[in-house]
Design a protein around this motif. Structure first.
Motif, PDB file in Angstrom:
ATOM      1  N   ASN A  80       0.729  -0.879  -0.174  1.00 28.47           N
ATOM      2  CA  ASN A  80      -0.120  -0.469   0.278  1.00 28.47           C
ATOM      3  C   ASN A  80       1.120   1.172  -0.160  1.00 28.47           C
ATOM      4  N   HIS A  81       1.996   1.299   1.184  1.00 28.97           N
ATOM      5  CA  HIS A  81       2.894   2.736   0.862  1.00 28.97           C
ATOM      6  C   HIS A  81       3.449   2.734  -0.927  1.00 28.97           C
ATOM      7  N   HIS A  83       2.559   1.645  -3.638  1.00 32.29           N
ATOM      8  CA  HIS A  83       1.184   1.668  -4.019  1.00 32.29           C
ATOM      9  C   HIS A  83       1.369   3.650  -3.807  1.00 32.29           C
ATOM     10  N   SER A  84       0.995   4.336  -2.612  1.00 34.80           N
ATOM     11  CA  SER A  84       0.973   5.460  -2.951  1.00 34.80           C
ATOM     12  C   SER A  84       2.055   5.873  -2.974  1.00 34.80           C
ATOM     13  N   TYR A  85       3.261   6.575  -2.447  1.00 32.31           N
ATOM     14  CA  TYR A  85       4.445   6.668  -3.122  1.00 32.31           C
ATOM     15  C   TYR A  85       5.092   6.960  -4.291  1.00 32.31           C
ATOM     16  N   ALA A  86       4.892   5.489  -5.488  1.00 33.72           N
ATOM     17  CA  ALA A  86       4.237   5.601  -7.002  1.00 33.72           C
ATOM     18  C   ALA A  86       3.659   6.545  -7.371  1.00 33.72           C
ATOM     19  N   ARG A  87       2.267   6.697  -6.687  1.00 34.38           N
ATOM     20  CA  ARG A  87       1.034   7.442  -7.129  1.00 34.38           C
ATOM     21  C   ARG A  87       1.252   9.114  -7.099  1.00 34.38           C
ATOM     22  N   THR A  88       1.286   9.388  -5.862  1.00 39.58           N
ATOM     23  CA  THR A  88       1.026  10.918  -5.254  1.00 39.58           C
ATOM     24  C   THR A  88       2.960  11.191  -4.693  1.00 39.58           C
ATOM     25  N   ALA A  92       0.847   6.250   2.478  1.00 32.48           N
ATOM     26  CA  ALA A  92      -0.474   5.715   2.885  1.00 32.48           C
ATOM     27  C   ALA A  92      -1.055   6.142   3.599  1.00 32.48           C
ATOM     28  N   SER A  96      -6.068   3.621   5.466  1.00 37.18           N
ATOM     29  CA  SER A  96      -5.824   3.216   3.776  1.00 37.18           C
ATOM     30  C   SER A  96      -4.649   1.711   4.202  1.00 37.18           C
TER      31      SER A  96
END
Length: 185
Positions: A80-81, A83-88, A92, A96
Motif C-alpha cells: 500500500n505504501h 503504491h501510494s509513493y508511486a502514485r502521489t 499512504a 488506507s
C-alpha cells in the motif's frame, strides 16, 4: 471492515503490551493473573517426562498460521505504501494502511487455510454464470461441496440494497450485499 478493525486492535495490543507492562505493579499483575496471595504458598507441581513429551510444542500449534497471516498483513501494508509513493510521492494514510494490512492478513490466512483443505477440494464443484445472467438476472458464480451449495454470487433484485450479492453457508438462503457481507437480508 469489522474484521480489519479487530486485526488492527490485535496488532496494536501485541506491539503495545510490553511497553504498557512497564508501568504495572509486578505484584498486582501476578495477583490478578496467577491468583497469587502473600499469605498463601504458591502450589507448583513438576511435570513428569511423559507429560513433558506429550505437551512438547503444544503451545505453538498456531505458529504457522500466525506467521502466514502476519506476513500477509506486512505485504499488504508495504504494498500500500509503495503504491501510494508511486502514485502521489507521499506515504499512504493510516486508514488506507490499516485497510491494506487487514486485507493482507485475510489473504494470508486464506492461503494458509487453502493449503490445508486437500480432501475437501476433491468434493468441490464450481458453477459458472446461469443462462439468465445475460439478461441481467441470475447466478454469476457458485461453489458446491458434495452437491450442497456453500457459496454463490448472484445478480438480481433481492431484499438487500444491491443487485450484486452473495449467499454463503450455513445460511445459504440469506442475501448478503457484496459490499457488506456481514449483513443478512
Amino acid at each position: 471492515m469489522k474484521k480489519q478493525i479487530s486485526a488492527a486492535v490485535m496488532i496494536f495490543s501485541i506491539i503495545a503490551a510490553p511497553s504498557m507492562a512497564q508501568g504495572v505493579d509486578k505484584q498486582a499483575f501476578e495477583a490478578k493473573v496467577f491468583d497469587v496471595q502473600a499469605d498463601k504458598p504458591l502450589q507448583l507441581a513438576e511435570l513428569s517426562k511423559k507429560e513433558m513429551k506429550e505437551t512438547e510444542g503444544a503451545a505453538l500449534w498456531f505458529a504457522p498460521a500466525l506467521a502466514v497471516t502476519l506476513g500477509g498483513g506486512a505485504i499488504g501494508a508495504w504494498g500500500n505504501h509503495a503504491h501510494s509513493y508511486a502514485r502521489t510521492g507521499q506515504p499512504a494514510s493510516v486508514s488506507s494502511t490499516l485497510n491494506a494490512t487487514g486485507n493482507g492478513m485475510m489473504v494470508g490466512a486464506s492461503l494458509y487455510g487453502a493449503g490445508r483443505v486437500g480432501s475437501v477440494a476433491k468434493n468441490l464443484k464450481f458453477d459458472g454464470p446461469s443462462a439468465g445472467l445475460k439478461y441481467g438476472n441470475g447466478r454469476v458464480f457458485g461453489v458446491r461441496h458434495n452437491s450442497q451449495p456453500v457459496f454463490r454470487v448472484d445478480y438480481h433484485k433481492n431484499p438487500s440494497p444491491t443487485k450484486l450479492h452473495i449467499h454463503s453457508a450455513p445460511n445459504i438462503k440469506a442475501h448478503r450485499p457484496w459490499n457488506a457481507p456481514w449483513k443478512k437480508y
